[in-house]
Design a protein around this motif. Sequence first.
Motif, PDB file in Angstrom:
ATOM      1  N   VAL A  89     -54.395  30.853  -6.538  1.00  0.00           N
ATOM      2  CA  VAL A  89     -55.103  32.199  -7.133  1.00  0.00           C
ATOM      3  C   VAL A  89     -56.422  32.367  -6.657  1.00  0.00           C
ATOM      4  N   GLY A  90     -57.267  31.315  -6.094  1.00  0.00           N
ATOM      5  CA  GLY A  90     -58.546  31.251  -5.541  1.00  0.00           C
ATOM      6  C   GLY A  90     -58.748  30.088  -4.862  1.00  0.00           C
ATOM      7  N   ASN A  91     -60.086  29.554  -5.272  1.00  0.00           N
ATOM      8  CA  ASN A  91     -60.552  28.126  -4.659  1.00  0.00           C
ATOM      9  C   ASN A  91     -60.324  26.852  -5.307  1.00  0.00           C
ATOM     10  N   ILE A  92     -58.940  26.671  -5.818  1.00  0.00           N
ATOM     11  CA  ILE A  92     -58.321  25.842  -6.525  1.00  0.00           C
ATOM     12  C   ILE A  92     -56.894  25.503  -6.246  1.00  0.00           C
ATOM     13  N   THR A  93     -56.809  24.230  -6.128  1.00  0.00           N
ATOM     14  CA  THR A  93     -55.456  23.528  -5.895  1.00  0.00           C
ATOM     15  C   THR A  93     -55.306  22.262  -6.968  1.00  0.00           C
TER      16      THR A  93
ATOM     17  N   SER B 218     -58.083  26.809  -1.411  1.00  0.00           N
ATOM     18  CA  SER B 218     -57.369  27.900  -1.499  1.00  0.00           C
ATOM     19  C   SER B 218     -55.933  28.314  -0.391  1.00  0.00           C
ATOM     20  N   ASP B 219     -56.019  27.532   0.289  1.00  0.00           N
ATOM     21  CA  ASP B 219     -54.732  27.498   1.334  1.00  0.00           C
ATOM     22  C   ASP B 219     -53.913  26.482   0.962  1.00  0.00           C
TER      23      ASP B 219
ATOM     24  N   GLY C 227     -48.051  29.044 -15.128  1.00  0.00           N
ATOM     25  CA  GLY C 227     -48.289  29.457 -16.602  1.00  0.00           C
ATOM     26  C   GLY C 227     -49.657  29.572 -16.991  1.00  0.00           C
ATOM     27  N   ALA C 228     -50.573  28.400 -16.507  1.00  0.00           N
ATOM     28  CA  ALA C 228     -51.929  28.406 -16.749  1.00  0.00           C
ATOM     29  C   ALA C 228     -52.809  29.284 -15.957  1.00  0.00           C
ATOM     30  N   GLY C 229     -52.369  30.191 -15.201  1.00  0.00           N
ATOM     31  CA  GLY C 229     -53.088  31.067 -14.196  1.00  0.00           C
ATOM     32  C   GLY C 229     -53.795  30.444 -13.249  1.00  0.00           C
ATOM     33  N   LEU C 230     -53.362  29.194 -12.787  1.00  0.00           N
ATOM     34  CA  LEU C 230     -53.911  28.656 -11.658  1.00  0.00           C
ATOM     35  C   LEU C 230     -53.383  28.727 -10.165  1.00  0.00           C
ATOM     36  N   ALA C 231     -52.252  29.421 -10.399  1.00  0.00           N
ATOM     37  CA  ALA C 231     -51.286  29.518  -9.098  1.00  0.00           C
ATOM     38  C   ALA C 231     -50.575  30.554  -9.368  1.00  0.00           C
ATOM     39  N   ASN C 232     -49.913  30.876  -8.128  1.00  0.00           N
ATOM     40  CA  ASN C 232     -48.865  32.210  -7.917  1.00  0.00           C
ATOM     41  C   ASN C 232     -47.530  31.655  -8.239  1.00  0.00           C
TER      42      ASN C 232
ATOM     43  N   MET D  91     -59.031  16.078   1.669  1.00  0.00           N
ATOM     44  CA  MET D  91     -58.716  17.115   2.887  1.00  0.00           C
ATOM     45  C   MET D  91     -59.940  18.520   2.873  1.00  0.00           C
ATOM     46  N   VAL D  92     -60.142  18.816   1.528  1.00  0.00           N
ATOM     47  CA  VAL D  92     -60.804  19.855   1.474  1.00  0.00           C
ATOM     48  C   VAL D  92     -62.588  19.346   1.555  1.00  0.00           C
TER      49      VAL D  92
END
Length: 336
Positions: free
Chosen positions: A141-145, A292-293, A130-135, A283-284
């Motif tokens: 949705v980008g370089n974020i998790t 992003s993965d 809902g916040a647009g941070l994940a599908n 890990m990142v």
Amino acid sequence: MKKKILAAVMTVTMAAAILTGCGNAAGGNGAGSYTIGISQFAVHGSLDNCREGFLAGLAEEGIVEGENLKVEYVNAQAEPGTAAMTADNFVSKKVDMICAIATPSATTAYNSTLNSDIPVIYTAVSDPVGAGLANADGSSVGNITGTCDALAVDAQLQMIREILPDAKTIGIIYTTSEANSISTVAQYEEAAGNYGFEIVTTGVTAMSEVSLAAADMVKKVDCITNLTDNTVVSALQTVLEEANKAGIPVFGSEVEQVKAGCVASMGLEYFELGKQTGKMAAMVLKGEAKASDLKFETISEPSLYVNFAAAEKNGLTLPERYATDAYQSFDEIVVE
């Protein structure tokens, strides 16, 4: 666990001064060392627990503050403008990673890093989709998790029904600009009928509106359940004061709210949520995965937290099993 809470309210002007030289730990860049900017949206215990857990999770993976990790920390004091300034400043400093604590900090960090290669790891985001941070499938949705603190709405409603068998209405005060609160309110409205409740809501846009909202709410409902709404949590004592005057109980969404005077909660352990986030961040940083993965992760099992002093203050007799079933219980109200 220790709480490190900034007491002073920081205005945007004050924040600008802090952002020119933020940071609270020794360390530095170099071979095998990292700099992380931590953007925390508001002052309250659960977000502090997330931050401490995040650093503990990193430390368990060999990334230790003061040794091979420099931390730059800013608390936005529930000011969206300060959160945006914080993220922009971290990007200009080219930190190795931004840790964003709570939804407003996560969305501003994501926007600020769009034209950079700086990964964002978030925590305490109730609805990443809902916040647009994940599908919808949980992918980034980008370089974020990061990690999600979705509330166990059904478990909370079941607990309230057990404590208040005759109650009909539950009040919720929420911030209209917080995506996580809007989605959680919708979940409550959808599930409430299954437990014989009606949900009564009041939206606010700023902390200054919480007092009037609470004073009006207590006239309409049998109890109030609190979300992890950053603005409302920051004004929790105001809500509790109005509810206590009206003689209605308030239920929390996590342990710190219960400790501070809410009767009970089916909530999450935020230190563990932060630790889980720290392990993802490690890990990142080590190059084992890209943000992003990685799909966002959720702690799905709630725990029972009880404040027997708050229950007594409201004239409530809690089920006997709560004394043994509670993950954590309190015999006094502690306001920090």
